[in-house]
Design an enzyme around this catalytic site. Structure first.
Site, PDB file in Angstrom:
ATOM      1  N   GLY A 173      12.488   3.231   3.542  1.00 28.49           N
ATOM      2  CA  GLY A 173      11.073   3.467   3.827  1.00 28.49           C
ATOM      3  C   GLY A 173      10.446   2.145   4.246  1.00 28.49           C
ATOM      4  O   GLY A 173      10.556   1.151   3.534  1.00 28.49           O
ATOM      5  N   VAL A 203      13.177   0.048   0.169  1.00 27.55           N
ATOM      6  CA  VAL A 203      11.876  -0.102   0.838  1.00 27.55           C
ATOM      7  C   VAL A 203      11.828  -1.448   1.548  1.00 27.55           C
ATOM      8  O   VAL A 203      12.270  -2.461   1.007  1.00 27.55           O
ATOM      9  CB  VAL A 203      10.721  -0.005  -0.199  1.00 27.55           C
ATOM     10  CG1 VAL A 203       9.394  -0.446   0.409  1.00 27.55           C
ATOM     11  CG2 VAL A 203      10.611   1.420  -0.738  1.00 27.55           C
ATOM     12  N   LYS A 204      11.287  -1.396   2.766  1.00 31.72           N
ATOM     13  CA  LYS A 204      11.038  -2.656   3.476  1.00 31.72           C
ATOM     14  C   LYS A 204       9.537  -2.911   3.484  1.00 31.72           C
ATOM     15  O   LYS A 204       8.745  -2.043   3.860  1.00 31.72           O
ATOM     16  CB  LYS A 204      11.553  -2.556   4.908  1.00 31.72           C
ATOM     17  CG  LYS A 204      11.127  -3.726   5.775  1.00 31.72           C
ATOM     18  CD  LYS A 204      12.049  -3.901   6.935  1.00 31.72           C
ATOM     19  CE  LYS A 204      11.409  -3.589   8.244  1.00 31.72           C
ATOM     20  NZ  LYS A 204      12.253  -3.934   9.382  1.00 31.72           N
ATOM     21  N   THR A 205       9.166  -4.107   3.074  1.00 32.22           N
ATOM     22  CA  THR A 205       7.757  -4.461   3.128  1.00 32.22           C
ATOM     23  C   THR A 205       7.639  -5.927   3.489  1.00 32.22           C
ATOM     24  O   THR A 205       8.611  -6.564   3.885  1.00 32.22           O
ATOM     25  CB  THR A 205       7.053  -4.104   1.794  1.00 32.22           C
ATOM     26  OG1 THR A 205       5.638  -4.138   1.998  1.00 32.22           O
ATOM     27  CG2 THR A 205       7.411  -5.055   0.665  1.00 32.22           C
ATOM     28  N   ASP A 252      15.215  -7.950   5.893  1.00 33.63           N
ATOM     29  CA  ASP A 252      15.502  -7.202   7.121  1.00 33.63           C
ATOM     30  C   ASP A 252      14.733  -7.954   8.203  1.00 33.63           C
ATOM     31  O   ASP A 252      13.603  -7.630   8.514  1.00 33.63           O
ATOM     32  CB  ASP A 252      15.035  -5.757   6.992  1.00 33.63           C
ATOM     33  CG  ASP A 252      15.431  -4.916   8.195  1.00 33.63           C
ATOM     34  OD1 ASP A 252      16.275  -5.364   8.984  1.00 33.63           O
ATOM     35  OD2 ASP A 252      14.873  -3.807   8.348  1.00 33.63           O
TER      36      ASP A 252
END
Ligand code: R5P
Length: 294
Positions: A173, A203-205, A252
């Site tokens: 996400g 999760v990528k944030t 990422d």
């Protein structure tokens, strides 16, 4: 019904207590999955370090030929072998990446608007059949919390998670950032937690200088950070170090690698932080040494 006062009051982060790992599986929040899902997650995250270095080069899906990615066929192959995971579109994968690399792929599945329009207006564009055909190890779905098309983007994530659960493919996400959206710990923890609760396996944030450890502590699944706009190398490496130190499980990263003066040296320096516990200064020394040797 819950209201937003919980965000104001929440303070019990237990930052000194590591996450409970169910079923003895090394990855935070992932012990309850079936074998196939765990196998794919183990291709993405290194069991020894617990972390991952994902190379993001999906930028063309909204930006066209971004600086550093004008020729993906030339820019990506020297980097691909050093990355743990390739995060890209299916078009980039088929046209520019040799299938002999055998690298785990995180496939971008949502798209719909260019940088010329409202970015939150996305749909699911890649069918699960093609994700499987391309032997992907994960799918990425962008969610625009707080944006005009928030609900639609949440539905997109739900569709991807549902398809992924059917076939044992994890979903990344991705919390979108936009001109109107916050980038502070309160916003990033709201968005990251929501994506995890919708079922995203990771999760990528974005990293934030204040309170990032609360973003990671309150997200029950691993967080990887995007790099964002190109920074001076030392600042990018410091961001990377701080994120890992404050509970991120990897990066990422795109522009801070492929727009660096020496992308291969930068990727090696980032790896040394993420997997070997290097600090930012030593990683910068490594970067400069490799750059001068090249
Ligand atoms: C976001 O989803 C983008 O498409 C990129 O994958 C992401 O921003 C990571 O790249 P960068 O490190 O350049 O921000």
């Amino acid at each position: 019904m819950p209201d937003d006062s919980g965000n104001v009051d929440s303070k019990n982060y237990s930052l000194d207590t590591p996450p409970v790992k169910l079923g003895g599986y090394f990855l935070k929040g992932s012990g309850g999955y079936d074998w196939g899902m765990k196998d794919r997650l183990s291709r993405i995250f290194n069991e020894k370090s617990g972390n991952t270095v994902m190379l993001a080069f999906d930028h063309g899906y909204i930006m066209g030929p971004t600086s550093g990615l004008e020729r993906m066929d030339l820019a990506i192959p020297p980097l691909a072998e050093l990355a743990d995971v390739l995060m890209c579109t299916r078009g980039a994968l088929r046209s520019c990446i040799p299938p002999t690399y055998n690298k785990p792929v995180c496939m971008r599945t949502t798209a719909g608007a260019s940088i010329l329009r409202e970015l939150s207006d996305e749909e699911v564009g890649v069918a699960i059949d093609d994700v499987i055909r391309l032997n992907s190890s994960a799918m990425a779905a962008q969610v625009h919390i707080g944006s005009e098309f928030e609900t639609k983007s949440v539905e997109n994530l739900n569709k991807i998670v549902n398809a992924g659960m059917k076939y044992g493919i994890p979903t990344l996400g991705v919390t979108a950032v936009g001109k109107q959206l916050g980038r502070d710990a309160r916003y990033l923890s709201l968005a990251s937690r929501m994506l995890a609760e919708f079922g995203a396996q990771f999760v990528k944030t974005y990293y934030c200088a204040e309170g990032f450890e609360k973003v990671t502590a309150t997200c029950p699944v691993p967080i990887v950070i995007a790099g964002g706009k190109k920074l001076p190398e030392i600042e990018a490496l410091e961001m990377c170090y701080n994120a890992i130190d404050q509970g991120a499980s990897g990066v990422d990263m795109g522009r801070n690698i492929f727009q660096a003066d020496n992308p291969v040296a930068m990727l090696k320096a980032v790896r040394s932080i993420v997997h070997e516990g290097n600090n930012a200064k030593d990683a910068l020394d490594m970067y400069n040494t490799l750059k001068n040797e090249a």
